[in-house]
Design a protein around this motif. Sequence first.
Motif, PDB file in Angstrom:
ATOM      1  N   PRO A 101      -8.908  32.653 -18.872  1.00  0.00           N
ATOM      2  CA  PRO A 101     -10.311  31.637 -19.795  1.00  0.00           C
ATOM      3  C   PRO A 101      -9.993  30.200 -20.481  1.00  0.00           C
ATOM      4  CG  PRO A 101      -9.176  32.745 -21.382  1.00  0.00           C
ATOM      5  CD  PRO A 101      -9.471  33.025 -19.591  1.00  0.00           C
ATOM      6  N   HIS A 102      -8.228  29.373 -19.943  1.00  0.00           N
ATOM      7  CA  HIS A 102      -8.119  28.299 -20.710  1.00  0.00           C
ATOM      8  C   HIS A 102      -7.804  27.416 -19.108  1.00  0.00           C
ATOM      9  CE1 HIS A 102      -5.828  29.478 -23.094  1.00  0.00           C
ATOM     10  NE2 HIS A 102      -5.429  30.821 -22.929  1.00  0.00           N
ATOM     11  N   ILE A 103      -8.771  28.164 -17.981  1.00  0.00           N
ATOM     12  CA  ILE A 103      -8.975  27.016 -16.939  1.00  0.00           C
ATOM     13  C   ILE A 103     -10.487  26.651 -16.874  1.00  0.00           C
ATOM     14  CG2 ILE A 103      -9.015  26.869 -14.535  1.00  0.00           C
ATOM     15  CD1 ILE A 103      -6.795  28.662 -14.334  1.00  0.00           C
ATOM     16  N   ASN A 104     -10.333  25.488 -17.478  1.00  0.00           N
ATOM     17  CA  ASN A 104     -11.617  24.607 -17.561  1.00  0.00           C
ATOM     18  C   ASN A 104     -11.438  22.930 -17.467  1.00  0.00           C
ATOM     19  OD1 ASN A 104     -13.018  26.752 -19.400  1.00  0.00           O
ATOM     20  ND2 ASN A 104     -11.769  26.227 -20.603  1.00  0.00           N
ATOM     21  N   LYS A 105     -12.160  21.998 -17.494  1.00  0.00           N
ATOM     22  CA  LYS A 105     -12.203  20.953 -17.862  1.00  0.00           C
ATOM     23  C   LYS A 105     -11.457  19.817 -18.814  1.00  0.00           C
ATOM     24  CE  LYS A 105     -15.742  16.899 -17.853  1.00  0.00           C
ATOM     25  NZ  LYS A 105     -17.133  17.120 -18.009  1.00  0.00           N
ATOM     26  N   LYS A 150      -5.380  15.554 -15.493  1.00  0.00           N
ATOM     27  CA  LYS A 150      -5.872  16.955 -15.963  1.00  0.00           C
ATOM     28  C   LYS A 150      -7.487  17.057 -14.934  1.00  0.00           C
ATOM     29  CE  LYS A 150      -7.529  14.687 -20.769  1.00  0.00           C
ATOM     30  NZ  LYS A 150      -6.329  14.283 -21.132  1.00  0.00           N
ATOM     31  N   ASP A 177     -14.140  17.643 -13.017  1.00  0.00           N
ATOM     32  CA  ASP A 177     -15.597  19.005 -12.734  1.00  0.00           C
ATOM     33  C   ASP A 177     -15.566  18.890 -11.286  1.00  0.00           C
ATOM     34  OD1 ASP A 177     -18.006  20.508 -14.193  1.00  0.00           O
ATOM     35  OD2 ASP A 177     -18.534  18.189 -14.896  1.00  0.00           O
ATOM     36  N   VAL A 181     -14.293  24.780 -11.870  1.00  0.00           N
ATOM     37  CA  VAL A 181     -14.358  24.859 -12.845  1.00  0.00           C
ATOM     38  C   VAL A 181     -15.961  23.571 -12.702  1.00  0.00           C
ATOM     39  CG1 VAL A 181     -13.118  22.061 -14.100  1.00  0.00           C
ATOM     40  CG2 VAL A 181     -11.842  23.431 -12.579  1.00  0.00           C
ATOM     41  N   GLY A 182     -16.266  24.019 -13.956  1.00  0.00           N
ATOM     42  CA  GLY A 182     -18.104  23.420 -13.633  1.00  0.00           C
ATOM     43  C   GLY A 182     -18.573  23.660 -12.418  1.00  0.00           C
TER      44      GLY A 182
END
Length: 255
Positions: free
Chosen positions: A30-34, A86, A89, A114-115
Amino acid sequence: MSIIIKTPDQIEKMRIAGKLTADVLEMIAPHINKGVTTNELNQICHDFIVNEQESIPAPLDYHGFPKSICTSINHVICHGIPNDKKLKDGDIINVDITVIKDGYHGDSSVMFTVGKPTILAKRLIETAQECLNIGINMVKPGVLLGDIGYAIAKHAHEERFSVVQEYCGHGIGESFHEDPQVLHYGVRGTGVELKEGMIFTIEPMINAGKRHSKVLKDDWTVVTKDKSLSAQWEHTLLVTETGVDVLTLRSGEII
Ligand code: MF3
Ligand code: CO
Ligand code: CO
């Protein structure tokens, strides 16, 4: 070097190390985000492994590797070093976790998007996971590693993708990398014969373009020469009397 057949005692410890490795991958998902950096992901995993699991992140200081996990983005094949860039997307990222508990290693990696990924990226990621699962489903006593490598490469090629040849799966136990080498291509009817009690990884690296790789000047990061996308999945496997146990299986995962 020779292949170590694990005792019931060693297998018990490998089960624990494998489960902890899977738990890290579930924790980090759940931490793997844009907008998150791979250094932040590294820190979260490091703290979880050391403080919650009371274990050791195997990559840290392994032959000089500077971080606790590998993060390999887009055209990076493997051994990517976490940094302060960072995630954006459309990125695809492999997170490779190796945990040492009570002297034994668990090793597993997963692809995340991501995205919204491109259709090509999605197909590459799915194909790489199918390649791993095809290999896993063949594992049982008497099977030859050449047959497994052949089947993995055949599937990748049917999807018009290529298979990296310079890096491979490996035996694992008290050492991070043991015999045998587990190639993701091969010749049918050749290679090591699997026996009950062997523990090894399968970790196919599949490229959207050509198979060739090069190592960057940091001496670790492996990239595709043609800068095409690459995807990898990895599990640690035990050969049982009748087949295979996936020691790093995640909850809800079906092989
Ligand atoms: N986890 C990788 C593997 O599957 C090895 C990483 S070595 C490191 O074998 F030093 F880069 F961590
Ligand atoms: Co491995
Ligand atoms: Co690994």
